[in-house]
Structures are given as structure tokens and as C-alpha cells.
Design a protein around this motif. Structure first.
Motif, PDB file in Angstrom:
ATOM      1  N   GLU A 118      -7.007  -9.629 -12.791  1.00  0.00           N
ATOM      2  CA  GLU A 118      -6.285  -9.419 -11.840  1.00  0.00           C
ATOM      3  C   GLU A 118      -5.463  -8.060 -11.832  1.00  0.00           C
ATOM      4  N   ASN A 119      -5.394  -7.485 -10.763  1.00  0.00           N
ATOM      5  CA  ASN A 119      -4.533  -6.163 -10.635  1.00  0.00           C
ATOM      6  C   ASN A 119      -3.752  -6.307  -9.457  1.00  0.00           C
ATOM      7  N   LYS A 120      -2.782  -5.224  -9.280  1.00  0.00           N
ATOM      8  CA  LYS A 120      -1.849  -5.245  -8.113  1.00  0.00           C
ATOM      9  C   LYS A 120      -2.227  -3.882  -7.394  1.00  0.00           C
ATOM     10  N   VAL A 121      -1.951  -4.035  -5.928  1.00  0.00           N
ATOM     11  CA  VAL A 121      -2.073  -2.557  -5.048  1.00  0.00           C
ATOM     12  C   VAL A 121      -0.828  -2.296  -4.870  1.00  0.00           C
ATOM     13  N   ALA A 122      -0.558  -0.783  -5.296  1.00  0.00           N
ATOM     14  CA  ALA A 122       0.644  -0.500  -5.752  1.00  0.00           C
ATOM     15  C   ALA A 122       0.967   1.120  -4.744  1.00  0.00           C
ATOM     16  N   LEU A 123       2.187   0.970  -4.100  1.00  0.00           N
ATOM     17  CA  LEU A 123       2.549   2.187  -3.600  1.00  0.00           C
ATOM     18  C   LEU A 123       3.102   3.088  -4.583  1.00  0.00           C
ATOM     19  N   ALA A 124       2.316   4.307  -4.824  1.00  0.00           N
ATOM     20  CA  ALA A 124       2.808   5.060  -5.913  1.00  0.00           C
ATOM     21  C   ALA A 124       3.365   6.434  -5.314  1.00  0.00           C
ATOM     22  N   VAL A 125       4.103   7.045  -5.749  1.00  0.00           N
ATOM     23  CA  VAL A 125       4.852   8.608  -5.358  1.00  0.00           C
ATOM     24  C   VAL A 125       4.487   9.441  -6.368  1.00  0.00           C
ATOM     25  N   PRO A 126       4.633  10.801  -5.922  1.00  0.00           N
ATOM     26  CA  PRO A 126       4.612  11.942  -6.862  1.00  0.00           C
ATOM     27  C   PRO A 126       5.962  11.852  -7.667  1.00  0.00           C
ATOM     28  N   ALA A 127       5.945  12.790  -8.687  1.00  0.00           N
ATOM     29  CA  ALA A 127       7.239  12.964  -9.586  1.00  0.00           C
ATOM     30  C   ALA A 127       8.341  13.583  -8.687  1.00  0.00           C
ATOM     31  N   GLY A 128       9.289  12.829  -8.995  1.00  0.00           N
ATOM     32  CA  GLY A 128      10.563  13.264  -7.897  1.00  0.00           C
ATOM     33  C   GLY A 128      10.590  12.543  -6.670  1.00  0.00           C
ATOM     34  N   ASN A 129       9.703  12.053  -6.321  1.00  0.00           N
ATOM     35  CA  ASN A 129       9.488  11.148  -5.072  1.00  0.00           C
ATOM     36  C   ASN A 129      10.335  12.034  -3.803  1.00  0.00           C
ATOM     37  N   PRO A 130       9.794  13.044  -3.576  1.00  0.00           N
ATOM     38  CA  PRO A 130      10.372  13.998  -2.477  1.00  0.00           C
ATOM     39  C   PRO A 130      10.972  13.193  -1.229  1.00  0.00           C
ATOM     40  N   CYS A 227      -2.572  -8.361   1.308  1.00  0.00           N
ATOM     41  CA  CYS A 227      -3.932  -7.890   1.166  1.00  0.00           C
ATOM     42  C   CYS A 227      -4.838  -8.815   0.356  1.00  0.00           C
ATOM     43  N   GLY A 228      -4.187 -10.031   0.211  1.00  0.00           N
ATOM     44  CA  GLY A 228      -5.159 -10.936  -0.675  1.00  0.00           C
ATOM     45  C   GLY A 228      -4.970 -10.612  -2.164  1.00  0.00           C
ATOM     46  N   GLN A 229      -5.517 -11.434  -3.013  1.00  0.00           N
ATOM     47  CA  GLN A 229      -5.447 -11.131  -4.484  1.00  0.00           C
ATOM     48  C   GLN A 229      -6.522 -10.010  -5.103  1.00  0.00           C
ATOM     49  N   VAL A 230      -6.170  -9.195  -6.002  1.00  0.00           N
ATOM     50  CA  VAL A 230      -6.979  -8.222  -6.349  1.00  0.00           C
ATOM     51  C   VAL A 230      -7.825  -8.707  -7.674  1.00  0.00           C
ATOM     52  N   VAL A 231      -8.976  -9.390  -7.498  1.00  0.00           N
ATOM     53  CA  VAL A 231      -9.547 -10.217  -8.468  1.00  0.00           C
ATOM     54  C   VAL A 231     -10.782  -9.185  -8.927  1.00  0.00           C
ATOM     55  N   TYR A 232     -10.828  -9.068 -10.300  1.00  0.00           N
ATOM     56  CA  TYR A 232     -12.159  -8.275 -10.942  1.00  0.00           C
ATOM     57  C   TYR A 232     -13.270  -9.351 -11.191  1.00  0.00           C
ATOM     58  N   PRO A 233     -14.528  -9.538 -10.772  1.00  0.00           N
ATOM     59  CA  PRO A 233     -15.446 -10.267 -11.081  1.00  0.00           C
ATOM     60  C   PRO A 233     -16.259  -9.443 -12.092  1.00  0.00           C
ATOM     61  N   ALA A 234     -16.785 -10.035 -13.032  1.00  0.00           N
ATOM     62  CA  ALA A 234     -17.888  -9.644 -14.105  1.00  0.00           C
ATOM     63  C   ALA A 234     -18.958 -10.377 -14.077  1.00  0.00           C
ATOM     64  N   ALA A 235     -20.024  -9.990 -14.587  1.00  0.00           N
ATOM     65  CA  ALA A 235     -21.336 -10.690 -14.841  1.00  0.00           C
ATOM     66  C   ALA A 235     -22.252  -9.702 -15.629  1.00  0.00           C
ATOM     67  N   VAL A 236     -23.073 -10.431 -16.091  1.00  0.00           N
ATOM     68  CA  VAL A 236     -24.521  -9.904 -16.727  1.00  0.00           C
ATOM     69  C   VAL A 236     -25.261  -9.831 -15.523  1.00  0.00           C
ATOM     70  N   LEU A 237     -26.065  -8.716 -15.650  1.00  0.00           N
ATOM     71  CA  LEU A 237     -27.271  -8.693 -14.637  1.00  0.00           C
ATOM     72  C   LEU A 237     -28.715  -9.222 -15.241  1.00  0.00           C
ATOM     73  N   ASN A 238     -29.349  -9.682 -14.284  1.00  0.00           N
ATOM     74  CA  ASN A 238     -30.680 -10.334 -14.777  1.00  0.00           C
ATOM     75  C   ASN A 238     -31.764  -9.402 -14.869  1.00  0.00           C
ATOM     76  N   ILE A 239     -31.487  -8.143 -14.606  1.00  0.00           N
ATOM     77  CA  ILE A 239     -32.239  -6.937 -15.064  1.00  0.00           C
ATOM     78  C   ILE A 239     -32.054  -6.354 -16.572  1.00  0.00           C
ATOM     79  N   SER A 240     -31.086  -6.978 -17.028  1.00  0.00           N
ATOM     80  CA  SER A 240     -30.767  -6.477 -18.436  1.00  0.00           C
ATOM     81  C   SER A 240     -31.867  -6.701 -19.550  1.00  0.00           C
ATOM     82  N   LYS A 241     -32.349  -5.872 -20.315  1.00  0.00           N
ATOM     83  CA  LYS A 241     -33.018  -6.338 -21.486  1.00  0.00           C
ATOM     84  C   LYS A 241     -32.360  -6.743 -22.622  1.00  0.00           C
TER      85      LYS A 241
END
Length: 271
Positions: A118-130, A227-241
Motif C-alpha cells: 500500500e502507498n499514499k498519495v502525497a502532495l509534494a512541493v519543490p525545495a523551499g516551498n515558494p 481517493c480510496g486506498q492505493v493498493v498494488y496487486p501483483a501476479a504471475v502471468l499465464n504467458i510466463s515460461k
């Protein structure tokens, strides 16, 4: 002499038999398609895994989840897919509803899909936050009065889709803001991060992990209500050898060593 020759012949035969019992390990190349926000962490973990498994070479393809989904659909070689959103994985998973998998695509190997981070959606600013932005409320005010230029992801990029939900939450029209020149776009989260780092914008909405990796200041993070949860799904693909080896690498990514790497940049393990 004949006796010596016979002894040497026996020794040679035994050596051949021993060497035949311990053949060289077969080299495996794993191709991993992963969201751009995982570039630094997965590269580090991939290097560590290859040191422990000399017979495995891992090749990464990092980009927006939407772009990766399209590449898989169009026939690209891929063993593992890790998306920054459920939408792109659902579009490849035949077990997802027809409302989600509208094209009836079948690429996910049954039984291998799980939510890894899970990640977070962040509001980020440049150095010094002008512009002195300290919250999403400040962003709302700045966008409304035209004093803030925001960088966000395109609509086909998960971080862009999360941003759209945030704008909607605050009652802001993305179309009107874009038309007024108050929004710039990036084709993936790294492009948005670069715009913030180079201070070509006043702020940007990216993942907390990308802000950390780029050394940017996070002034606020979005709630699940926004914005809901920021969830990362992972999977093996069936095309994998290399399905067995691919599953082994995904298992490694749920271990303690991987957890420490992910946690260091702001990911939360949910596997």
C-alpha cells in the motif's frame, strides 16, 4: 602398464559419472513489469535476489501501469506484473467482472494474484516551498484563485486517477483548471516527480515513496475518503515460461528483507 591404464579408465569413468550427477544450473531470465513508483525499491531487491540466486537474471520494465497493461496485451514477454492500481490488473484478469475486464482478457495465472503493498498519495512541493503550500486545502484555494500550478498524472495513469478523485472530492473541475492553465501533466509518476524537483510547478500529486526517493517535501497525504486506498496487486502471468521461478521471486518480495526495503521509503506491506 595395462593395469595402470585400466585404473585410469575407471577413474575417468567415475569422474564423468560424478560430473553428470551435478549438471550446471539452468539460467532463467525473469521479466518483471512494474509500476514506475517501484523503480528504486525493486531494482535494489532484484540485485539482492540475483546475488542469492546466481541462476536467475531479472529484467525490469518500469512505466505507468496503463502503459504496461497495454504492452502485455499487445504481446510483450512478461513473467510478473505489479500494478499501482487494481484497475490495470483487473483488465488482464479473466476472473474479474466484465465491468472491470471489459475486453475479456486472460493473462493472470490463476491463484497467483495478491495485494502486495500500500502507498499514499502525497502532495509534494519543490525545495523551499515558494508558495507556502501546507495542505490539500491550500492546494484547493490556490487552484481556485489561480495562484498555484499543479502537476498531475495523465488520466490513464493510476496516480492521475487518484488525483482526479481528489479534485472531485474538493469540488474542483479538472477540465476547467486545465483550460485555465493551472494544471500540467506527466505520462507517469516519475515525470510528475521531475516537474516538482525542477520547480517548473508549485506542487504536484505523486506517491509518498516517489517523494522520498526524490528528496521532496511532502506537505500532506490523501485519506482513503479522498481517493480510496492505493493498493498494488501483483501476479504471475499465464504467458510466463518461468512460472515456478516467477512465483519464487514474488514470494521473496513478501519476506522480511523485502519488507524492510519497502518500509524505508514509505510502502506498507499488506501481503
Amino acid at each position: 602398464m595395462k593395469k595402470c591404464a585400466a585404473v585410469f579408465l575407471i577413474i575417468a569413468l567415475l569422474a564423468a559419472m560424478v560430473s553428470g550427477c551435478t549438471p550446471a544450473q539452468k539460467q532463467t531470465e525473469l521479466i518483471v513489469f512494474a509500476a514506475a513508483s517501484m523503480t528504486e525499491t525493486l531494482s535494489q531487491l532484484g540485485d539482492a535476489y540475483m546475488k542469492e540466486h546466481s541462476n536467475v537474471t531479472i529484467v525490469f520494465n518500469f512505466d505507468s501501469s496503463g502503459t504496461l497493461k497495454t504492452q502485455i496485451q499487445e504481446g510483450a514477454d512478461c513473467d510478473i506484473f505489479i500494478s499501482a492500481g487494481q484497475k490495470q490488473m483487473n483488465q488482464l484478469d479473466i476472473s474479474a467482472s466484465s465491468e472491470m475486464n471489459t475486453e475479456g482478457l486472460d493473462f493472470v495465472l490463476e491463484g497467483t494474484r495478491f495485494d502486495i503493498l500500500e502507498n499514499k498519495v502525497a502532495l509534494a512541493v519543490p525545495a523551499g516551498n515558494p508558495k507556502g503550500i501546507t495542505s490539500y486545502e491550500d492546494l484547493k484555494t490556490g487552484l481556485e484563485n489561480g495562484t498555484v500550478l499543479l502537476a498531475m498524472g495523465n488520466a490513464d495513469v493510476p496516480v492521475g486517477q487518484y488525483t482526479q478523485k481528489i479534485l472531485s472530492y474538493f469540488g474542483l473541475s479538472e477540465e476547467e483548471l486545465a483550460r485555465a492553465g493551472r494544471i500540467t501533466y506527466g505520462s507517469n509518476v516519475k515525470e510528475v516527480t521531475t516537474q516538482i524537483s525542477e520547480a517548473t510547478v508549485d506542487c504536484g500529486i505523486i506517491y509518498q515513496t516517489d517523494a522520498y526517493s526524490a528528496g521532496l517535501t511532502v506537505v500532506d497525504t490523501a485519506t482513503a475518503e479522498m481517493c480510496g486506498q492505493v493498493v498494488y496487486p501483483a501476479a504471475v502471468l499465464n504467458i510466463s515460461k518461468n512460472q515456478e521461478q516467477a512465483s519464487a521471486f514474488l514470494e521473496y518480495l513478501t519476506g522480511d528483507a523485502a519488507d524492510a526495503v519497502f518500509a524505508a521509503v514509505g510502502f506498507t506491506s499488506i501481503a
